[in-house]
Motif scaffolding. Structure first.
Motif: not given
Length: 500
Positions: A8, A11-12, A249-250, A262, A468
């Motif tokens: 996560l 990803l962010d 955010k994820a 995400s 998403r």
């Protein structure tokens, strides 16, 4: 849980290919990989047991670990993925103004589901080129708050079905109101007391420049915001290369947090898993001690637009790296003679073909996200090939060679899945319907240019190319362990599955 939280975070922190490469670099350096450069000689730098990485354009990266018993001509176990995702890229001249709104001109990149970009909290990220005392440098920028939005038209004003729009004129984000910018400009000028004195100088400098000043090509508040983010004066910024991204955010979702919601799962999912698979495979001090292979990942930019660029999969990036590894001085990797084919020191006649020998013994996993069965559109999937999220990595098969998977590759992957640490990794098979178009990825182009055995796979996901997307949380661990097993065992299994 630590692995999925790291995913996560990955990803962010990776809203653009440049940031993806930076995120990968941070993890590699933590694992003691050493940076090298394409422009330098490697003959006196690379050594058995070494771990290295290099980048191209700041948006593609290759990392590898050299087994202590490797020598030129030996196998190389490779995983290829890509760092880019469909997005909107800010145009070179983005400054637009319509009916009292400040708007930003953006160009579609890749085959996005563009209707999903409406009514999202967008921000910008990418790189800027700066003039510094050391010369011209690149610096990454990521504005971590909502800045822009593409507003949809109220249903009362347009009841068309299906929803259709013009990507040039109606996919324009708004950045603010003209009146607010003018008010802010007036207040700044009054406070500084130099409104009239600075205008002639600015015009003179603009007249001298080959291109218009940056604040004439982009809204001044955006340039100023970017300058603030990179801690430089606006005048130091020579150019900006930025994309728009969803600032949400994820997160983990689902009743038991079994899903990942995400942006950019395609293909940050496989970029992350391949990176961790490599790192985990060399985490033990003795990991490379008896290894006769090189363990390598290559993460390319521009897959979503065809890979035909200097840093795409169809460039010379991977072949050039492999050739340079295969032509390193054999004396650097001298090891005792034995009857093992891979341990014989090459004669002068062999040296000229070490690159080709290595490619023939090597294997490439082309890792790109796959399609999960969609519960609302199950009829779109082939009856017996309906992958599910959290049920293992998906092997992609296509008779028309849109994917490179073949029988020897499937057998190899099954062997690797069974040898994975902490238990066997489940696998799935995917084939498109005969009445459906089949996508493709970097596998075919790399297989045709290298001639190495290749297999296409990926984790199952929904909403591919949406702003998403949805993936399975458990699949992250499955793929990391599968890739780790690939690097751990390929050198042994390769000799057992020989099809010439």
């Amino acid at each position: 849980m630590a692995k999925i939280q790291d995913f996560l975070s990955f990803l962010d922190s990776s809203p653009s290919p440049y940031h993806t490469v930076q995120s990968v670099k941070q993890r590699l350096e933590k694992a003691e990989f050493t940076p090298i450069k394409e422009r330098d000689s490697w003959s006196s730098t690379l050594e058995p047991g070494g771990k290295y990485y290099l980048t191209r354009n700041g948006s593609s990266i290759v990392a590898f670990a050299i087994g202590k018993k490797w020598r030129p001509g030996n196998p190389i176990s490779m995983i290829g993925a890509h760092t880019d995702s469909p997005c909107l890229r800010i145009k070179p001249i983005s400054k637009k103004q319509t009916d009292g709104f400040l708007q930003v001109g953006a160009e579609t990149y890749g085959g996005g589901l563009w209707h999903t970009w409406f009514d999202r909290d967008l921000s910008l990220a990418g790189r800027v080129m700066l003039k510094t005392e050391r010369g011209i440098e690149q610096k990454l920028v990521m504005v971590d708050r909502p800045l822009l939005r593409i507003p949809s038209l109220a249903v009362h004003l347009d009841r068309q079905t299906p929803f259709e729009f013009n990507k040039e004129t109606q996919l324009l984000p708004i950045a603010g109101l003209v009146a607010d910018e003018l008010d802010n400009l007036d207040q700044s000028n009054v406070a500084e007391g130099n409104k009239n004195s600075k205008e002639p100088d600015a015009k003179t400098e603009s007249d001298k420049a080959p291109l218009k000043a940056l604040t004439e090509r982009h809204h001044a508040p955006i340039v100023e915001l970017i300058a603030e983010e990179v801690k430089e004066e606006p005048s130091a910024i020579l150019d900006i290369d930025c994309v728009l991204y969803d600032s949400q955010k994820a997160v983990l979702g689902g009743l038991r947090e079994e899903l990942v919601f995400s942006a950019r799962l395609d293909n940050l999912g496989m970029s992350f898993c391949s990176t961790l698979g490599l790192i985990d495979s060399v985490s033990a001090p003795e990991a490379l001690e008896n290894d006769r292979t090189i363990r390598l990942i290559a993460l390319f930019d521009h897959e979503e637009v065809g890979s035909e660029s200097a840093q795409g999969a169809e460039s010379n990036l991977l072949p050039a790296v492999l050739r340079r590894l295969s032509t390193l001085p054999p004396s650097n990797f001298a090891i005792p003679k034995s009857d093992d084919t891979y341990e014989k020191v090459p004669t002068s006649e062999d040296v000229a073909t070490l690159y080709e020998q290595s490619l023939a013994k090597s294997f490439l996993i082309s890792a790109d996200m796959a399609h999960s069965v969609h519960p609302n559109y199950a009829g779109k999937y082939e009856t017996d090939h309906r992958p599910h999220m959290n049920k293992g990595t998906v092997i992609k098969v296509n008779a028309n060679q849109r994917y490179m998977t073949n029988s020897p590759g499937i057998v190899l992957l099954q062997e690797l899945a069974q040898k994975a640490r902490s238990g066997s990794v489940p696998l799935q098979l995917f084939v498109v319907r005969n009445d459906s178009m089949c996508g493709s990825t970097i596998g075919p182009m790399l297989a045709s240019s290298l001639g190495s055995r290749t297999l296409d796979l990926g984790n199952a996901q929904l909403s591919m190319h949406s702003i998403r997307e949805t993936g399975g949380a458990a699949d992250v661990d499955y793929s990391v362990r599968l890739f780790e097993s690939f690097f751990d065992h390929y050198g042994t299994i390769e000799k057992q599955i020989l099809v010439d």
